[in-house]
Design an enzyme around this catalytic site. Sequence first.
Site, PDB file in Angstrom:
ATOM      1  N   SER A  75      -7.960  38.919  24.907  1.00 21.21           N
ATOM      2  CA  SER A  75      -7.831  37.965  23.798  1.00 21.21           C
ATOM      3  C   SER A  75      -9.123  37.289  23.397  1.00 21.21           C
ATOM      4  CB  SER A  75      -6.779  36.908  24.144  1.00 21.21           C
ATOM      5  OG  SER A  75      -5.476  37.451  24.046  1.00 21.21           O
ATOM      6  N   LYS A  78     -10.099  37.611  19.857  1.00 26.25           N
ATOM      7  CA  LYS A  78      -9.609  36.690  18.831  1.00 26.25           C
ATOM      8  C   LYS A  78     -10.732  35.803  18.291  1.00 26.25           C
ATOM      9  CE  LYS A  78      -4.710  36.280  20.265  1.00 26.25           C
ATOM     10  NZ  LYS A  78      -4.567  37.171  21.415  1.00 26.25           N
ATOM     11  N   SER A 133      -2.879  31.497  22.350  1.00 27.44           N
ATOM     12  CA  SER A 133      -3.334  32.887  22.237  1.00 27.44           C
ATOM     13  C   SER A 133      -2.225  33.757  21.657  1.00 27.44           C
ATOM     14  CB  SER A 133      -3.775  33.435  23.607  1.00 27.44           C
ATOM     15  OG  SER A 133      -4.644  34.529  23.462  1.00 27.44           O
TER      16      SER A 133
END
Length: 385
Positions: A75, A78, A133
């Site tokens: 993640s 991101k 997340s």
Amino acid sequence: MIAAPAAVAAPAEPPPPPVVVGGERLGLPGAQVSPLAGAPALPGDLTGQSWIVADAASGEVLASSNAHLRLAPASTLKILFADTVLPKFDRETVHKVAPEEIQGIGAGSSLVGIKEDLDYKVEDLWRGVFLSSGNDAVHVLSHMNGGLQRTVTEMQARAEALQARDTKVVSPDGYDSDGQVSSAYDLTLFARAGLRNPDFRMYCATRDAMFPGAVDKNTGQRGSFGIANTDRLLGKYPGLIGVKNGFTTNAGSTFVGAAERGGRTLLVTVMHPSSYQKVYDETAALLDWGFAAAGKVTPVGKLVEEGEVLAPAPTGQAGGTAGAPAPPPHPAPSAAEPAAPAPAAARADGGGGELGPAGWVAVGLALAAGGAGVLLLLSRRRAGG
């Protein structure tokens, strides 16, 4: 009379080695640090396969290990998603989520809890991205941006604009996908760019918030619920600004953190340590080291700026494939090595099997002396024998 042999094309020059973004030492395997007098030692027992410590303002890399090693980012990708999409929508914009926008999300994904056919402000969606997340929030924002594939394409273009050459984007949320990789160096570039956006900085530093919930069937009123940032250093490490953590089965743990102390902001990225908790422990240890070492080490590289022209370097680019370390630098000839051959113009052999002028003079002298054997030797040489 002996006819001169046909000209033979000179062998092609090998292509120049690729540029190591940020400096050649960042392409070398293992820990890279250049301590000066009084510099503290690097933390012991670091298990991250790749890490970097850099000054956010100057871009100086204080130390690193396998900075360009290409690994699954989880993640932390991101961060690039936010760099790409966050500037496009006003945070007060309201969007009604269509059912298809929260379909096709990978099994086991982290979610913030978005419901179809309900309205959400853009700022709520971004809190879902940074705090929880939430892959569902990423998918909704991607659909607002024109779809998943368009967002992936724009993220890749953004990475290239930032000169993040180790990054290959397959999914906008960082979910495990074949071929999706990044590096500690690239993730640090993304974080540095993101922190220049006040909204990015605000979201990544938010510890908790209320998130819009479902509509109560009995009262018709819409509820809300609390969400908390999954960054375990936020609020615990002194001066931590935030940024982004990540974890997937393939990637293990990844973390990009920024902290400020005494007017200095440092960025630390750690990828793939031996355990989930280690990613936080090692980030904190490297931040401590960086603040203590600032001004007491010679930088081993730099974070490049967007649009900066890169000069050729004498080493190869790190990490050709996922998990591949950088090739070793091309060594300089040592005193013990034999001298290089003389240039073609100074040799009897003109290179590539062609006789140079001095060679033909030698042949002429040999023939004048009745050297029939030289003719045979010459015939064999021109035939490649």
